[in-house]
Enzyme design. Sequence first.
Site, PDB file in Angstrom:
ATOM      1  N   HIS A  84      83.673 -22.033  36.639  1.00 11.85           N
ATOM      2  CA  HIS A  84      82.340 -21.570  36.005  1.00 11.85           C
ATOM      3  C   HIS A  84      81.965 -20.937  35.161  1.00 11.85           C
ATOM      4  O   HIS A  84      80.493 -21.267  35.470  1.00 11.85           O
ATOM      5  CB  HIS A  84      81.461 -21.670  37.313  1.00 11.85           C
ATOM      6  CG  HIS A  84      82.173 -22.216  38.878  1.00 11.85           C
ATOM      7  ND1 HIS A  84      81.265 -23.518  38.840  1.00 11.85           N
ATOM      8  CD2 HIS A  84      83.069 -23.040  39.440  1.00 11.85           C
ATOM      9  CE1 HIS A  84      81.476 -24.684  40.104  1.00 11.85           C
ATOM     10  NE2 HIS A  84      82.759 -24.212  40.136  1.00 11.85           N
TER      11      HIS A  84
ATOM     12  N   ASP B 249      72.910 -36.480  29.638  1.00 15.98           N
ATOM     13  CA  ASP B 249      73.440 -35.522  30.396  1.00 15.98           C
ATOM     14  C   ASP B 249      75.210 -35.405  30.035  1.00 15.98           C
ATOM     15  O   ASP B 249      75.289 -36.225  28.978  1.00 15.98           O
ATOM     16  CB  ASP B 249      73.850 -36.780  31.149  1.00 15.98           C
ATOM     17  CG  ASP B 249      74.510 -36.047  32.457  1.00 15.98           C
ATOM     18  OD1 ASP B 249      74.204 -35.478  33.983  1.00 15.98           O
ATOM     19  OD2 ASP B 249      76.187 -36.683  32.844  1.00 15.98           O
TER      20      ASP B 249
ATOM     21  N   ASP C 257      78.925 -22.650  32.838  1.00 16.88           N
ATOM     22  CA  ASP C 257      77.636 -21.918  33.024  1.00 16.88           C
ATOM     23  C   ASP C 257      77.007 -21.222  31.326  1.00 16.88           C
ATOM     24  O   ASP C 257      75.996 -21.528  30.609  1.00 16.88           O
ATOM     25  CB  ASP C 257      77.144 -20.643  33.355  1.00 16.88           C
ATOM     26  CG  ASP C 257      76.762 -20.570  34.615  1.00 16.88           C
ATOM     27  OD1 ASP C 257      76.441 -22.257  35.675  1.00 16.88           O
ATOM     28  OD2 ASP C 257      77.148 -19.760  35.910  1.00 16.88           O
TER      29      ASP C 257
ATOM     30  N   ASN D 164      84.348 -27.443  34.602  1.00 16.46           N
ATOM     31  CA  ASN D 164      84.327 -25.903  35.203  1.00 16.46           C
ATOM     32  C   ASN D 164      85.742 -26.271  36.441  1.00 16.46           C
ATOM     33  O   ASN D 164      86.483 -24.719  36.042  1.00 16.46           O
ATOM     34  CB  ASN D 164      82.865 -26.371  36.875  1.00 16.46           C
ATOM     35  CG  ASN D 164      81.593 -26.536  36.063  1.00 16.46           C
ATOM     36  OD1 ASN D 164      81.217 -25.587  35.268  1.00 16.46           O
ATOM     37  ND2 ASN D 164      80.943 -27.219  36.848  1.00 16.46           N
TER      38      ASN D 164
ATOM     39  N   GLU E 262      73.521 -30.416  35.151  1.00 16.06           N
ATOM     40  CA  GLU E 262      73.590 -30.536  33.942  1.00 16.06           C
ATOM     41  C   GLU E 262      73.345 -31.554  32.911  1.00 16.06           C
ATOM     42  O   GLU E 262      73.283 -32.226  32.022  1.00 16.06           O
ATOM     43  CB  GLU E 262      75.808 -31.042  33.324  1.00 16.06           C
ATOM     44  CG  GLU E 262      76.329 -32.214  33.485  1.00 16.06           C
ATOM     45  CD  GLU E 262      76.810 -31.993  35.363  1.00 16.06           C
ATOM     46  OE1 GLU E 262      76.117 -32.266  36.413  1.00 16.06           O
ATOM     47  OE2 GLU E 262      77.242 -33.467  35.659  1.00 16.06           O
TER      48      GLU E 262
END
Length: 302
Positions: free
Chosen positions: A196, A183, A200, A191, A226
């Site tokens: 964002h 993770d 991404d 973010n 994530e």
Amino acid sequence: MSKSSMNTILLIEDDPGDALLIKEMLEYQECKAHLVTVERLSEGIKYLQQNVCDIVLLDMNLPDSSGLPTMTRLLDAAPSIPIIVLTGLSDESFGTEAVKSGAQDYLVKGDIDGRILKRAMFYAVERKKLEIALKQTRDLFERQARIDYLTGIYNRLMFTELLEAELQRARRYGSDLSLIMFDLDHFKKVNDDYGHNMGDHVLKEVALLVSESIRAHDILTRWGGEEFMVLIPKCDHSNAVILAEKLRCLLEFHDFGSGLQVTASFGVTQFRADDHADSFTVRSDQALYKAKQNGRNRIEAL
Ligand SMILES: [Mg+2]
């Protein structure tokens, strides 16, 4: 379909009289296509394997095959060819069965004329094209349902299917199987601070970096958000830890652009004889949780 695109018709018919009748019908209709006639199913299949052909007219009762299997065997051998089945008056019910099993149409011998035959061939070719296009679309949807839209790696649905297969293999052969769950640390901050789009980009980059660092048969999955999974067949606990450490370093020292650095926490576990899918994944999750508790950017194994 333009008329000129019908180039070759394969007639599989053992009755010379019936074969001649078909030939004459087509000639009378000024059908320019080349008519190839064979008497056995095996010859027909062989012909289709070696030649390009637009449509098959198939008698169901041949010296080497009779009834519905004649059609299904041909379809298995040449799945993209349109087939029109020719039946006798006494076995017309075979015709409907054949259509249900994948033939485009059936015609009753003695009940056909050239115009009917020509039109049936035209529609059979068109329907087969549609059928193939539909199948391709369906295959694409099925594939997309198993691929994570953002990263292009497997999603959870696909992982669940592949995990089940690997668990069975590990149980049956007693082979090693390990799982790494990781993770990204403080991903929310990426973010929040960078937007964002950057978030991404990081997820895509992580998927790419990791997929380039594992073996072809290791299974990388975006588990959600994530969180990622790497399922590693034929790999024991200690080798899984080594791989996790390699991945951890890879991410820590990678420049994601704009000076952004990202780390991840890793949970590692190995398959145990009494494991099922849930117990196995939950244990990797617990190991990951421990890595988070113990300071992140680290590996814990259970
Ligand atoms: Mg026959």
